[in-house]
Design an enzyme around this catalytic site. Structure first.
Site, short mmCIF file in Angstrom:
data_model
loop_
_atom_site.label_atom_id
_atom_site.label_comp_id
_atom_site.label_asym_id
_atom_site.label_seq_id
_atom_site.Cartn_x
_atom_site.Cartn_y
_atom_site.Cartn_z
N GLY A 97 7.58 -3.30 7.35
CA GLY A 97 8.41 -4.43 7.76
C GLY A 97 9.03 -4.28 9.12
O GLY A 97 9.79 -5.14 9.56
N GLY A 99 7.63 -4.80 11.76
CA GLY A 99 7.19 -5.98 12.52
C GLY A 99 7.64 -7.29 11.88
O GLY A 99 7.29 -8.37 12.35
N GLU A 105 2.83 -9.26 3.87
CA GLU A 105 2.08 -8.00 3.72
C GLU A 105 2.07 -7.55 2.26
O GLU A 105 1.05 -7.09 1.74
CB GLU A 105 2.70 -6.91 4.58
CG GLU A 105 2.46 -7.12 6.06
CD GLU A 105 3.20 -6.15 6.96
OE1 GLU A 105 2.72 -5.88 8.06
OE2 GLU A 105 4.28 -5.65 6.56
C1 5RP Z 1 4.85 -4.99 10.10
C2 5RP Z 1 4.61 -3.65 9.52
C3 5RP Z 1 3.79 -2.71 10.34
O1 5RP Z 1 2.66 -2.35 9.61
C4 5RP Z 1 4.61 -1.50 10.65
O2 5RP Z 1 5.80 -1.92 11.30
C5 5RP Z 1 3.86 -0.50 11.51
O3 5RP Z 1 3.66 -1.05 12.78
P1 5RP Z 1 3.00 -0.23 13.95
O4 5RP Z 1 1.59 0.00 13.58
O5 5RP Z 1 3.17 -1.12 15.16
O6 5RP Z 1 3.79 1.05 14.10
O7 5RP Z 1 5.01 -3.31 8.44
O8 5RP Z 1 5.72 -5.73 9.28
#
Ligand code: 5RP
Length: 230
Positions: A97, A99, A105
């Site tokens: 989360g 992102g 997800e």
């Molecule tokens: C988005 C997520 C992503 O998978 C998590 O933040 C990992 O991101 P990144 O690959 O940029 O490190 O959960 O909601």
């Protein structure tokens, strides 16, 4: 190997699990985006997959790169989801989360026969919680919901700031029109207990503890990729 190269290594290894004709959940974040780029090359070369994106951001990238998409309503049962994570422990419990896409997800992962996590070594932890736990909440009753989260946390011996995530111009809004509370607990020794307590709070739409969803994690480090399995 720099951070981006490690993400690409994990994404490459995940691609070997994708078979022609699969119904595929496609994750969100910078690691998932490396996977999308590699997948697009396969699709351009003739591989047929049906993709369901976990965010508007991922949907835009897929469409730009020529990966055709379906909605989860059109494809409610998926073969495989490939997604990143903010933290992974040895039991393949995750925090996700970072992102802001945790709700879609989790729905997509739960609709998939298998979920593979792709990440670099920095995401592997002994105990979840150093990364702020994202909790997606309905804007209605935000203050009451935050108090309820604080109470639940205190009952489980957890403390730390719980703040509304900011976007560029005001609070960050998820694809579903919700807000995110980021909880700095530091350590979450019993993620199952916290997950089920959060599930009982009416204003909590979803939280970033993904438990029992991932069956494999592909972890890339400077010397290549290794796997963790549940
Ligand atoms: C988005 C997520 C992503 O998978 C998590 O933040 C990992 O991101 P990144 O690959 O940029 O490190 O959960 O909601």
């Amino acid at each position: 190997m720099d951070a981006r190269q490690m993400k690409i290594k994990a994404a490459e290894a995940a691609l070997s699990h994708v078979e022609d004709g699969m119904r595929l959940g496609i994750g969100t974040g910078s690691t998932a985006e490396e996977f999308v780029r590699l997948l697009a090359e396969k699709v351009a070369g003739g591989m047929r997959i049906e993709g369901v994106p976990t965010s508007e951001r991922t949907a835009r990238l897929c469409l730009e790169l020529g990966i055709s998409l379906k909605s989860l309503d059109e494809l409610p049962e998926l073969d495989l989801t490939i997604d990143g994570a903010d933290e992974v422990d040895a039991k393949l419990r995750l925090i996700k989360g970072g992102g802001g896409a945790l709700l879609r997800e989790k729905i997509v992962a739960a609709a998939s026969a298998r979920m593979i996590v792709i990440a670099d070594e920095t995401k592997v932890v002994d105990t979840l919680g150093a990364f702020k736990l994202p909790i997606e909440v309905n804007p209605f009753g935000l203050v009451a919901t935050r108090k309820a989260v604080e109470k639940v946390a205190a009952r489980l011996g957890l403390s730390g700031d719980i703040v509304v995530r900011e976007g560029g111009d005001g609070p960050f809004m998820t694809d579903g029109g919700h807000l995110i509370l980021d909880a700095s607990f530091g350590r979450i020794p019993d993620p199952e207990a916290l997950a089920s307590a959060l599930n009982f709070i009416p204003g909590v739409v979803e939280h970033g503890l993904f438990i029992g969803l991932a069956s494999l994690a592909i972890i890339a480090g400077p010397n290549g990729a290794r796997t963790l399995s549940a």
